[in-house]
Every structure is written in structure tokens, then in C-alpha cells.
Design a protein around this motif. Structure first.
Motif, PDB file in Angstrom:
ATOM      1  N   THR A 182       0.886  -1.153  -0.091  1.00 54.99           N
ATOM      2  CA  THR A 182      -0.187   0.070   0.147  1.00 54.99           C
ATOM      3  C   THR A 182       0.823   1.319  -0.170  1.00 54.99           C
ATOM      4  O   THR A 182       0.072   2.196  -0.027  1.00 54.99           O
ATOM      5  CB  THR A 182      -1.077   0.465   0.958  1.00 54.99           C
ATOM      6  N   GLY A 183       2.257   1.183  -0.504  1.00 53.73           N
ATOM      7  CA  GLY A 183       3.063   2.435  -0.454  1.00 53.73           C
ATOM      8  C   GLY A 183       2.403   2.569  -2.337  1.00 53.73           C
ATOM      9  O   GLY A 183       1.156   2.402  -2.403  1.00 53.73           O
ATOM     10  N   PHE A 184       3.825   3.725  -2.716  1.00 54.28           N
ATOM     11  CA  PHE A 184       3.049   4.423  -3.789  1.00 54.28           C
ATOM     12  C   PHE A 184       3.044   3.948  -5.006  1.00 54.28           C
ATOM     13  O   PHE A 184       1.781   3.822  -5.580  1.00 54.28           O
ATOM     14  CB  PHE A 184       4.605   5.798  -3.827  1.00 54.28           C
ATOM     15  N   ILE A 187      -0.620   1.624  -5.108  1.00 50.63           N
ATOM     16  CA  ILE A 187      -2.246   2.537  -5.085  1.00 50.63           C
ATOM     17  C   ILE A 187      -1.832   3.522  -6.438  1.00 50.63           C
ATOM     18  O   ILE A 187      -3.101   3.112  -6.952  1.00 50.63           O
ATOM     19  CB  ILE A 187      -1.690   3.512  -3.939  1.00 50.63           C
ATOM     20  N   GLU A 188      -1.023   3.832  -6.918  1.00 44.58           N
ATOM     21  CA  GLU A 188      -0.586   4.580  -7.796  1.00 44.58           C
ATOM     22  C   GLU A 188      -1.471   3.153  -9.116  1.00 44.58           C
ATOM     23  O   GLU A 188      -2.164   3.693  -9.680  1.00 44.58           O
ATOM     24  CB  GLU A 188       0.509   4.639  -8.191  1.00 44.58           C
ATOM     25  N   LEU A 223      -0.483   4.552   1.681  1.00 38.61           N
ATOM     26  CA  LEU A 223       0.074   4.843   2.223  1.00 38.61           C
ATOM     27  C   LEU A 223       0.836   6.436   3.602  1.00 38.61           C
ATOM     28  O   LEU A 223       0.476   7.369   3.874  1.00 38.61           O
ATOM     29  CB  LEU A 223      -0.112   6.278   1.361  1.00 38.61           C
ATOM     30  N   PHE A 226       2.833   9.428   4.617  1.00 37.66           N
ATOM     31  CA  PHE A 226       1.751  10.446   4.354  1.00 37.66           C
ATOM     32  C   PHE A 226       1.125  10.633   5.800  1.00 37.66           C
ATOM     33  O   PHE A 226       1.217   9.397   6.213  1.00 37.66           O
ATOM     34  CB  PHE A 226       0.995  10.529   3.421  1.00 37.66           C
ATOM     35  N   SER A 231      -4.762  10.339   3.718  1.00 36.56           N
ATOM     36  CA  SER A 231      -4.215   8.390   3.438  1.00 36.56           C
ATOM     37  C   SER A 231      -5.712   8.528   3.536  1.00 36.56           C
ATOM     38  O   SER A 231      -5.917   7.759   2.754  1.00 36.56           O
ATOM     39  CB  SER A 231      -3.807   7.957   4.734  1.00 36.56           C
ATOM     40  N   ALA A 234      -6.878   9.869   0.071  1.00 37.80           N
ATOM     41  CA  ALA A 234      -6.764   8.302  -0.665  1.00 37.80           C
ATOM     42  C   ALA A 234      -7.759   7.638  -0.422  1.00 37.80           C
ATOM     43  O   ALA A 234      -7.641   7.123  -1.264  1.00 37.80           O
ATOM     44  CB  ALA A 234      -4.949   7.779  -0.681  1.00 37.80           C
ATOM     45  N   THR A 367       6.501  15.166  -2.159  1.00 38.89           N
ATOM     46  CA  THR A 367       5.612  14.125  -3.094  1.00 38.89           C
ATOM     47  C   THR A 367       4.323  14.719  -2.987  1.00 38.89           C
ATOM     48  O   THR A 367       4.032  14.524  -2.428  1.00 38.89           O
ATOM     49  CB  THR A 367       6.568  13.272  -1.831  1.00 38.89           C
ATOM     50  N   CYS A 369       1.107  11.254  -4.780  1.00 38.25           N
ATOM     51  CA  CYS A 369       0.981  10.108  -5.333  1.00 38.25           C
ATOM     52  C   CYS A 369      -0.492   9.988  -5.995  1.00 38.25           C
ATOM     53  O   CYS A 369      -1.205  11.044  -5.310  1.00 38.25           O
ATOM     54  CB  CYS A 369       0.801   9.772  -4.422  1.00 38.25           C
ATOM     55  N   GLY A 378      -0.604  14.586  -1.336  1.00 38.83           N
ATOM     56  CA  GLY A 378       0.414  14.502  -1.434  1.00 38.83           C
ATOM     57  C   GLY A 378       1.096  16.371  -0.825  1.00 38.83           C
ATOM     58  O   GLY A 378      -0.184  16.761  -0.529  1.00 38.83           O
TER      59      GLY A 378
END
Length: 423
Positions: A182-184, A187-188, A223, A226, A231, A234, A367, A369, A378
Motif C-alpha cells: 500500500t505504498g506509492f 496505490i498508483e 501511504l 503521509f 491517507s 486517498a 511528494t 501520489c 501529496g
């Protein structure tokens, strides 16, 4: 590391370079390419004692790893993603060699590739990253990874075939996509895929309720770099795309048709025929197998990004493990490019015979996302952003990199814009 490592600046600068010094850069990602470009613009190649700068990479093109999720979903074409080195490097200043590095020999000041031996007086290691499976069963055999452009292309073809062939298979698991992490990157990818499901289903005549996307993460929020507020923003956006999120879950095994997850001390099985592994990365296996001390393919570097005990080896990007507080940050393209620019500047000064005692200091500009093509969350210059303005800043960050390597013409040809995709 909790404490800064102290070094003797004077001892590090006792690097005696011969006439026409050989500067070798291995790896052409953000850090390696920026090093080469900085040397190209800073050194005088007209003098008799001119340096010999060589960049070696296994492909003859560069690509933005921060956009691989778009290639994987098909919203960015492979042609647009490729940026050929020979079009941005001047052959009379920086020689480009397409080769795959096989081993490092720091004792003899050389490296070996499929094409033979390459000697150096100064070496810049920028060999990038690879997926870290943490020895979890099934990751290597059954999961896709977004670590290279070629892998992203394979995933894109796989996804397209699953939708096109559904009329024949009628297997709901073919349209069940599981994302581990569930990092960048994770998730992207999940958001990019989620944003395209309506169109995929319309084109292929599929009931929109059939495709499913599930994201699994170990942290209690997605994320985790963040704030809880970002979060939550998102999460809200992903849920609108029907992306299911599982937090505080540990992947125990990846199977051909699903993932085993431990959550609340219980094992659950999530079924699906497509699994993406985005739960962690490590350094190059070439580094890991070398005689240079390293941890999972990452080499400890000092305050000037030199490998410890090797005053003629610099390490940048995902290959570096900084040991000073001004350089320890989560690995990003922004960090890598700044490392490359710093090392390029430092080597230029050394070649000119100048002292250079400045430390590397990372300037964190922000940063972002992306959550689909026109949304995101971000932080930019300390200010939290979300929605279309975040997506705009994400595109601006990507275009800034393109401008730095190829000017406005590169931005117009390869840039990211509000409604411009490859659909």
C-alpha cells in the motif's frame, strides 16, 4: 542508522587522477543519467587532458519509473515512455554503451559486462532496484512486479488479454486483481487500473460489477509516509473506484489463483488470477554479489556519497545507503536525481583539480501520489494537497524531470498533461 558516520575530509580528497581520466557510470536511471548530464555540461572536453566519460546501461533508453503504473494499465504508451540515451547525450562528450553489467572488481578498478571489461579511474554505481520478496513463498513464481519497463509491458498485455478473453472464459477470477503493498507503486497502480475499469468493461461488454481490485498492506494506513489526513483522502478516492483495502494484513503466500493473508491472527485467502507485488524493493544483485560491503544490494556511503573505504567509487540512487542525516530519506526519483547532480558536480571539480568539501544535502520539494490521471494526494513544499491540484503538481514534477534532461522539446514530446493519455 541512528548516528552520523564521521569521515576525514582530507583523506577522501587524496584522489590522484591520471591524464585523460576514465569516468565510468553504470546504470542509466534518474541518478546515473543526471550524473552523466551534469558531467556533460560542466567539463571541458576540448582541452588536451579531457576526461573519458562512459555511461553503461542494459537498455539503450531511459524511462521514468514513477510512470510504470501507467504503462502497466495501458494509459501511457511504451513509445512515449522510452527516452533514448543517444538523443540526449552528446557522443563527443559522453559515450553510451549498451551492455549488462555482470560483476564489479573494485580492487582492479574495473567492472565486467557481457561485452567485456571496462576500466575506470572513477566509478559511479547507479544500478537501481529490484523487487524484494522477503522470501515469501510464491512471489517469484506467481506475482508481477513493476520494476522495469519490460515488466510493465508484460503486465499491460496480461490485463488486456484477461478482459478480451473474458467472453470465452467467463471466469470472474480472471478479472480479480490483487495488489500486495500500500505504498506509492501499489496505490498508483490500483488507482490507475480502477480509473479505467468502466472503459475496459464497456469496450469488452463486461458487467462492471465483475472486476475487483484488492490492495493488501501491513501498515494500519495506506501511504504511510503521509499524514493520516492525506491517507484518509486517498482511501476515500479509492473506495469510489471500488478498490477494496486490507490494512494490518501480512501476506504469507502467493498462489497461482490468489493470496494467503494473515489478519487479526487468522489466515484468509483472497482469490484472483492476477497478483502484483509492490511490497518492497532492494538493491542490485550485482552489488549484492560483489566484494564491496553491502546490505541487500545497497552500499553505505559517506557525506559525499562515496563508498566507504573506496575514494574513487561514488554510489547514487537506489544503490546507495546514506549514513548521514541530511541524506537519509525514503528512496524517490527526486532524491536520486539530486544525488546524481551532486556527484556530477563533485567529480567535475575533482577533474579540474579543485577541492570540494561540501556534503550532500537533500532538498525535499514535495511528494505526490497520483490517484488516477486527474486526481492525487501529496505534499509540496510542506503544504498538503489533494484532488486536481495534486494531480497537476504530480504532472509538473514529472515534466520538471523531462525538462532537466531534454528541455522544452522533451516536455512537449514526452510530458504529462491534464487530459493527455495514450487511450
Amino acid at each position: 542508522m541512528s548516528k552520523d558516520v564521521e569521515f576525514d575530509v582530507c583523506s577522501l580528497d587524496k584522489l590522484k587522477l591520471p591524464k585523460n581520466p576514465k569516468i565510468l557510470i553504470i546504470g542509466g536511471g534518474y541518478a546515473g543519467l543526471m550524473t552523466a548530464l551534469k558531467l556533460q555540461s560542466s567539463l571541458d572536453f576540448t582541452q588536451e587532458n579531457k576526461p573519458q566519460v562512459t555511461l553503461i546501461n542494459k537498455h539503450d533508453y531511459h524511462y521514468q519509473t514513477t510512470l510504470l503504473h501507467k504503462v502497466a494499465v495501458g494509459t501511457l504508451s511504451v513509445r512515449k515512455a522510452r527516452i533514448y540515451y543517444r538523443k540526449i547525450l552528446k557522443a563527443n562528450k559522453v559515450k553510451f554503451v549498451k551492455d549488462k553489467i555482470k560483476s564489479l572488481d573494485p580492487e582492479n578498478h574495473c567492472v565486467y559486462g557481457n561485452g567485456g571489461r571496462y576500466d575506470y579511474d572513477i566509478l559511479v554505481i547507479a544500478l537501481g532496484f529490484r523487487a524484494d520478496d522477503f522470501n515469501i513463498p510464491g512471489v517469484a513464481q506467481h506475482a508481477f512486479k513493476l520494476s522495469t519497463l519490460n515488466r510493465a509491458v508484460k503486465l499491460s498485455e496480461h490485463i488486456e488479454n484477461k478482459f478480451k478473453d473474458f467472453i470465452h472464459t467467463q471466469n470472474p477470477l480472471d478479472l480479480s486483481f490483487i495488489v500486495c503493498g500500500t505504498g506509492f507503486t501499489s496505490i498508483e497502480f490500483a488507482a490507475e487500473l480502477g480509473s479505467q475499469l468502466d472503459e475496459f468493461c464497456e469496450i469488452c461488454g463486461i458487467d462492471r460489477s465483475i472486476p475487483k481490485i484488492t490492495c493488501i498492506g501491513r501498515s494500519n494506513q495506506i501511504l504511510p509516509v503521509f499524514s493520516e489526513k492525506l491517507s484518509s483522502k486517498a482511501v476515500e478516492k479509492l473506495k469510489k473506484m471500488s478498490v477494496e483495502l486490507i490494512t494490518n494484513g501480512t501476506v504469507k503466500e502467493i498462489k497461482e489463483d490468489g493470496v494467503i493473508v494473515e489478519k487479526d491472527s487468522k489466515l484468509i485467502e483472497i482469490k484472483g488470477n492476477t497478483v502484483l507485488w509492490g511490497a518492497g524493493v532492494k538493491g542490485s544483485d550485482v552489488i549484492e554479489k560483489s566484494s564491496i560491503p553491502n546490505k541487500k544490494g545497497k552500499i553505505q556511503v559517506d557525506f559525499q556519497l562515496r563508498a566507504l573505504n573506496y575514494n574513487n567509487i561514488f554510489v547514487v540512487g537506489d544503490s546507495a545507503q546514506p549514513t548521514t542525516k541530511d541524506a537519509i530519506h525514503a528512496p524517490t526519483a527526486q532524491l536520486s536525481s539530486q544525488m546524481g547532480e551532486f556527484v556530477g558536480t563533485m567529480i567535475s571539480e575533482l577533474v579540474k583539480g579543485h577541492e570540494f568539501n561540501k556534503p550532500f544535502v537533500f532538498k525535499h520539494r514535495g511528494t505526490v501520489c497520483s490517484i488516477g490521471h486527474t486526481d492525487g494526494v501529496g505534499i509540496v513544499y510542506g503544504k498538503e494537497l489533494w484532488g486536481e491540484i495534486a494531480a497537476f503538481m504530480k504532472n509538473t514534477i514529472e515534466n520538471r524531470w523531462l525538462f532537466s534532461i531534454g528541455g522544452l522539446s522533451m516536455v512537449f514530446k514526452k510530458g504529462q498533461f491534464r487530459y493527455r493519455t495514450s487511450n
